[in-house]
Design a protein around this motif. Structure first.
Motif, PDB file in Angstrom:
ATOM      1  N   ALA A  91     136.859 193.346  63.668  1.00  0.00           N
ATOM      2  CA  ALA A  91     135.400 192.714  64.027  1.00  0.00           C
ATOM      3  C   ALA A  91     134.544 193.207  62.171  1.00  0.00           C
ATOM      4  N   SER A  92     133.816 192.687  61.354  1.00  0.00           N
ATOM      5  CA  SER A  92     133.608 192.872  60.432  1.00  0.00           C
ATOM      6  C   SER A  92     132.421 192.786  59.555  1.00  0.00           C
ATOM      7  N   ASN A 109     142.391 187.402  63.377  1.00  0.00           N
ATOM      8  CA  ASN A 109     141.804 186.970  65.345  1.00  0.00           C
ATOM      9  C   ASN A 109     142.549 186.010  65.370  1.00  0.00           C
ATOM     10  N   PHE A 110     142.908 185.330  63.663  1.00  0.00           N
ATOM     11  CA  PHE A 110     143.635 183.815  64.542  1.00  0.00           C
ATOM     12  C   PHE A 110     144.671 183.688  63.466  1.00  0.00           C
ATOM     13  N   LEU A 111     144.486 183.095  61.878  1.00  0.00           N
ATOM     14  CA  LEU A 111     145.674 183.173  61.294  1.00  0.00           C
ATOM     15  C   LEU A 111     146.976 183.934  61.925  1.00  0.00           C
ATOM     16  N   SER A 112     147.014 185.560  61.583  1.00  0.00           N
ATOM     17  CA  SER A 112     147.963 186.473  61.954  1.00  0.00           C
ATOM     18  C   SER A 112     149.088 185.832  63.573  1.00  0.00           C
ATOM     19  N   PRO A 113     148.196 185.668  64.451  1.00  0.00           N
ATOM     20  CA  PRO A 113     148.379 185.667  65.826  1.00  0.00           C
ATOM     21  C   PRO A 113     148.439 184.713  65.692  1.00  0.00           C
ATOM     22  N   GLY A 155     128.424 178.730  51.266  1.00  0.00           N
ATOM     23  CA  GLY A 155     126.982 178.877  51.591  1.00  0.00           C
ATOM     24  C   GLY A 155     127.456 180.746  51.724  1.00  0.00           C
ATOM     25  N   ARG A 156     126.108 181.275  53.008  1.00  0.00           N
ATOM     26  CA  ARG A 156     126.377 182.669  52.767  1.00  0.00           C
ATOM     27  C   ARG A 156     126.819 182.922  53.653  1.00  0.00           C
ATOM     28  N   TYR A 157     127.408 184.435  53.722  1.00  0.00           N
ATOM     29  CA  TYR A 157     128.404 184.724  55.238  1.00  0.00           C
ATOM     30  C   TYR A 157     127.262 185.691  55.635  1.00  0.00           C
ATOM     31  N   CYS A 158     127.723 184.849  57.471  1.00  0.00           N
ATOM     32  CA  CYS A 158     127.340 185.473  58.935  1.00  0.00           C
ATOM     33  C   CYS A 158     128.575 186.492  59.307  1.00  0.00           C
ATOM     34  N   HIS A 159     128.848 187.638  59.406  1.00  0.00           N
ATOM     35  CA  HIS A 159     129.615 188.233  60.128  1.00  0.00           C
ATOM     36  C   HIS A 159     129.939 187.914  61.295  1.00  0.00           C
ATOM     37  N   VAL A 160     128.371 187.662  62.970  1.00  0.00           N
ATOM     38  CA  VAL A 160     128.687 187.112  63.579  1.00  0.00           C
ATOM     39  C   VAL A 160     129.650 185.612  63.783  1.00  0.00           C
ATOM     40  N   GLY A 161     129.094 184.861  62.840  1.00  0.00           N
ATOM     41  CA  GLY A 161     129.349 183.379  62.895  1.00  0.00           C
ATOM     42  C   GLY A 161     131.280 183.372  62.666  1.00  0.00           C
ATOM     43  N   SER A 162     131.398 183.958  61.868  1.00  0.00           N
ATOM     44  CA  SER A 162     133.427 184.169  61.772  1.00  0.00           C
ATOM     45  C   SER A 162     133.503 184.763  62.732  1.00  0.00           C
ATOM     46  N   TYR A 163     133.019 186.039  62.935  1.00  0.00           N
ATOM     47  CA  TYR A 163     134.004 186.254  65.062  1.00  0.00           C
ATOM     48  C   TYR A 163     133.876 185.422  65.588  1.00  0.00           C
ATOM     49  N   ASP A 200     134.930 198.034  67.392  1.00  0.00           N
ATOM     50  CA  ASP A 200     134.188 197.945  67.248  1.00  0.00           C
ATOM     51  C   ASP A 200     133.682 198.894  65.696  1.00  0.00           C
ATOM     52  N   ARG A 201     134.868 199.640  65.581  1.00  0.00           N
ATOM     53  CA  ARG A 201     135.298 200.656  64.501  1.00  0.00           C
ATOM     54  C   ARG A 201     134.524 199.982  63.382  1.00  0.00           C
ATOM     55  N   LYS A 202     134.832 199.343  62.956  1.00  0.00           N
ATOM     56  CA  LYS A 202     133.353 199.119  61.780  1.00  0.00           C
ATOM     57  C   LYS A 202     132.057 198.693  61.842  1.00  0.00           C
ATOM     58  N   TYR A 203     131.755 199.394  63.290  1.00  0.00           N
ATOM     59  CA  TYR A 203     130.076 199.587  63.787  1.00  0.00           C
ATOM     60  C   TYR A 203     130.143 200.581  63.941  1.00  0.00           C
ATOM     61  N   PRO A 204     129.908 201.706  63.567  1.00  0.00           N
ATOM     62  CA  PRO A 204     129.317 202.768  64.162  1.00  0.00           C
ATOM     63  C   PRO A 204     128.095 202.852  65.210  1.00  0.00           C
ATOM     64  N   LEU A 205     126.733 202.220  64.703  1.00  0.00           N
ATOM     65  CA  LEU A 205     125.854 201.927  65.582  1.00  0.00           C
ATOM     66  C   LEU A 205     126.249 201.645  67.195  1.00  0.00           C
ATOM     67  N   VAL A 206     127.213 200.954  66.834  1.00  0.00           N
ATOM     68  CA  VAL A 206     127.751 199.904  67.890  1.00  0.00           C
ATOM     69  C   VAL A 206     128.347 200.555  69.269  1.00  0.00           C
ATOM     70  N   THR A 207     129.023 201.406  68.381  1.00  0.00           N
ATOM     71  CA  THR A 207     130.562 202.338  68.982  1.00  0.00           C
ATOM     72  C   THR A 207     129.354 203.801  69.409  1.00  0.00           C
ATOM     73  N   ALA A 208     128.783 203.594  69.083  1.00  0.00           N
ATOM     74  CA  ALA A 208     127.694 205.232  69.980  1.00  0.00           C
ATOM     75  C   ALA A 208     127.042 204.707  70.571  1.00  0.00           C
ATOM     76  N   ALA A 209     126.066 203.695  70.601  1.00  0.00           N
ATOM     77  CA  ALA A 209     125.441 202.723  71.277  1.00  0.00           C
ATOM     78  C   ALA A 209     126.488 202.561  72.798  1.00  0.00           C
ATOM     79  N   LYS A 210     127.701 201.657  72.634  1.00  0.00           N
ATOM     80  CA  LYS A 210     128.673 201.247  73.660  1.00  0.00           C
ATOM     81  C   LYS A 210     129.333 202.880  74.658  1.00  0.00           C
ATOM     82  N   ALA A 211     129.508 203.870  73.951  1.00  0.00           N
ATOM     83  CA  ALA A 211     129.351 205.578  73.678  1.00  0.00           C
ATOM     84  C   ALA A 211     128.009 206.540  74.522  1.00  0.00           C
ATOM     85  N   SER A 212     127.112 205.760  75.079  1.00  0.00           N
ATOM     86  CA  SER A 212     125.768 206.405  75.573  1.00  0.00           C
ATOM     87  C   SER A 212     126.103 205.921  77.168  1.00  0.00           C
TER      88      SER A 212
END
Length: 276
Positions: A91-92, A109-113, A155-163, A200-212
């Motif tokens: 997830a980027s 997530n898709f093309l390589s699999p 158009g504008r890139y949206c990371h959530v939409g891409s995921y 979530d390695r590219k999302y340090p805040l998410v990683t920290a939140a999950k570890a709380s």
């Protein structure tokens, strides 16, 4: 589930150097399967393989060349494949383009699999009862796929939409496998839960939140995330077609994912982009 239930079967698990993949490799090995561990990190992949007594192969799914090389090695060294778990994922938070020219999230997530499954198709089809398991997400229901623009370059890139789109593509892929595969092959996609993992390695805040403390109560461990894989692998194959496992519960596919026209168009586009 009893120890030895998967005796004689061979499972290839990607994204298995840590997280859900590593936990799944351990569980499947404990049930008697011979497990082939595929990961991106050399040392971590080897460590998991040593732990489960299996072979280790490394590949970066952001590079089609490494996926092709992986497939060549597997075809040469793994004479039987009963289970393929397409678990590698990313997830980027920003748009990244791979060396192959594709948006990173969609490729990993898709093309390589898709490419790996296509390259292993012949070997899988030779198994008495082969199973392809795609790690997806319940967020697939919010995904939107433009077959002519899988990389979302317009158009504008949206990371959530891409995921979400990449996870929908994985579900559509599983449904289309069931339309095209011989009766001896079945595919299913599943949601592991909100897992504390390297995804979530590219999302340090998410990683920290999950570890709380609160985060740990609201999320799943890698071991819990691997539970659906074990449930699917040990289920009656006839019950797996045209369903999506939301954690441990099978659900009918959403209409978009079950659309045969979308499935056929996505398959053809993926073949073109990966040269499968």
């Amino acid at each position: 589930m009893e120890r030895g239930e998967l005796e004689g079967l061979t499972a290839v698990v990607t994204g298995a150097s840590s997280g859900v993949g590593a936990a799944a490799a351990r569980r499947l090995a404990a049930l008697g399967a011979s497990v082939v561990v595929v990961g991106r990190a050399v040392a971590a992949t080897r460590a998991v393989a040593d732990e489960v007594g299996g072979a280790a192969f490394t590949a970066d799914f952001a590079r089609f060349s490494e996926v092709r090389e992986l497939a060549e090695h597997l075809m040469a060294r793994v004479p039987r494949m009963d289970i393929l778990v397409n678990n590698a994922g990313v997830a980027s938070p920003k748009r990244e383009t791979t060396s192959d020219g594709h948006e990173l999230t969609m490729q990993v997530n898709f093309l390589s699999p898709f490419l790996l499954t296509s390259l292993l198709w012949e070997r899988l089809s030779q198994a008495p009862s082969a199973l392809v398991v795609n790690t997806s997400s319940s967020l697939y229901r919010y995904g939107k796929i433009d077959v002519d623009d899988l990389d979302k370059s317009r158009g504008r890139y949206c990371h959530v939409g891409s995921y979400n789109a990449s996870k929908l593509a994985g579900v559509v892929h599983a449904a289309e496998i069931n339309r095209r595969a011989p009766d001896t092959m079945t595919a299913v996609a599943f949601h592991p839960g909100t897992v504390r993992s390297a995804l979530d390695r590219k999302y340090p805040l998410v990683t920290a939140a999950k570890a709380s403390l609160i985060g740990r109560r609201l999320t799943q461990s890698p071991e819990e995330g691997a539970e659906p894989i074990v449930k699917i692998v040990t289920a009656d194959r006839a019950t797996l077609r045209d369903v999506f496992y939301n954690r441990l519960k099978p659900e009918p596919l959403r209409s978009t994912a079950a659309d045969p026209e979308l499935g056929a168009r996505l398959w053809e586009r993926a073949e073109l982009l990966t040269r499968a």
